[in-house]
Design a protein around this motif. Sequence first.
Motif, mmCIF file in Angstrom:
data_model
loop_
_atom_site.group_PDB
_atom_site.id
_atom_site.type_symbol
_atom_site.label_atom_id
_atom_site.label_comp_id
_atom_site.label_asym_id
_atom_site.label_seq_id
_atom_site.Cartn_x
_atom_site.Cartn_y
_atom_site.Cartn_z
ATOM 1 N N LYS A 248 37.885 34.751 35.891
ATOM 2 C CA LYS A 248 37.913 35.776 36.930
ATOM 3 C C LYS A 248 37.007 35.388 38.091
ATOM 4 N N GLU A 249 35.807 34.886 37.777
ATOM 5 C CA GLU A 249 34.871 34.502 38.820
ATOM 6 C C GLU A 249 35.380 33.303 39.608
ATOM 7 N N LEU A 250 35.943 32.321 38.908
ATOM 8 C CA LEU A 250 36.464 31.119 39.579
ATOM 9 C C LEU A 250 37.605 31.479 40.531
ATOM 10 N N VAL A 251 38.513 32.343 40.076
ATOM 11 C CA VAL A 251 39.629 32.756 40.929
ATOM 12 C C VAL A 251 39.124 33.570 42.112
ATOM 13 N N ALA A 252 38.170 34.461 41.842
ATOM 14 C CA ALA A 252 37.628 35.293 42.920
ATOM 15 C C ALA A 252 36.973 34.429 43.996
ATOM 16 N N ARG A 253 36.231 33.416 43.584
ATOM 17 C CA ARG A 253 35.575 32.549 44.566
ATOM 18 C C ARG A 253 36.607 31.782 45.393
ATOM 19 N N PHE A 254 37.686 31.354 44.735
ATOM 20 C CA PHE A 254 38.748 30.659 45.465
ATOM 21 C C PHE A 254 39.376 31.585 46.510
ATOM 22 N N VAL A 255 39.726 32.805 46.089
ATOM 23 C CA VAL A 255 40.355 33.759 47.006
ATOM 24 C C VAL A 255 39.415 34.112 48.154
ATOM 25 N N LEU A 256 38.137 34.280 47.851
ATOM 26 C CA LEU A 256 37.161 34.630 48.891
ATOM 27 C C LEU A 256 37.022 33.512 49.915
#
Length: 343
Positions: A248-256
């Motif tokens: 979740k954190e890895l995907v969130a950082r990518f999207v951000l």
Amino acid sequence: MAEFVIRAFNDKTTSLTLSSRKLKKVPECVSMLPRLSVLQLNNNFISSLPAELLSLQHLLELNLGNNALEEVPAVLGHLESLKKLYLFSNRIRAVPHEVIGGLKKLVVLNLNHNHIQRLPAEIKCLTRLEHLSVLDNKLEEIPAEVCHLTCLSVLNLTSNNLTHLPQQLYQCKGLTKLHVARNKLTSLPEGIQTLPKLQVLDVAGNKLSMFPVGFHQLHLKELYFEDNRLVRCEPMSSVQDVQVFTLKELVARFVLREKRDRSSPVNRTLPLFPSLVTLLANSSCCAVCLSPFLTTWLQCVHFISLKKDMNMRSSQSIPVRALLCSYKCFNTDGHPYYGVASR
């Protein structure tokens, strides 16, 4: 007393002072002064107000300080022209929502030295309010609706039982003075550094360990912070955990990161997923590499000189919260951030 009021009636006066006259009730003949704009009834023994005061529709200022009121009189909610209301040093325990809702022109509200435990959400109706003082009461929380008061200049909540302030406090863009000394605050709202006019902040006598992110960007003239539990700069050995991010954190950082690029397909399609937009609204920015991240990985602190960094007279330093995205950034040489040890 009646003769005094009648004389005022004959003089067509707009101001009447009946302070310190040992009154137990408001003389009925006061309602015979419809042009009255200022009425001083402080320092008496008044425990209620007569309904006849409804006739004072031009009343702009009413002082009922230091009396024996146990509640905010209902008649006040119908004095729609009222701009200044003083109810300090009574025995008031609650502020009825129907009364507050009718005082839309109020500019000054003083409720100091009472027994009030909460303020009603209807306080948001006081859109012209500039000065709100609830010093020395029993407030346990402040309704988020206070943050709708964009004209608010002075907010005094000293000596209550507050453990937190509304996170949306940064919406009160007109705030120049904030007094929250002698409460039980463990933190200040994030975003407080965006208050452009804040000049005086009193947080003495709380349980603060540090100030929020970006606090040193404020243009304060006075800061009072004694008797808190501020962290100190004491070197200690540290233990670093293995750095493992969740999916979740890895995907969130990518999207951000993609969100920062307006031409990115991710940025264009993001509005189609409102729940994701809401989730990402709670993201932060790393103080070292400036990259966005969702979950606070490492909370740090840096020590700000009030004199050098905030142009204040004091030579003291204060701890200001900083967020880092990873141990990789934390271990980078040359930054001023310290990890916060838990004992």
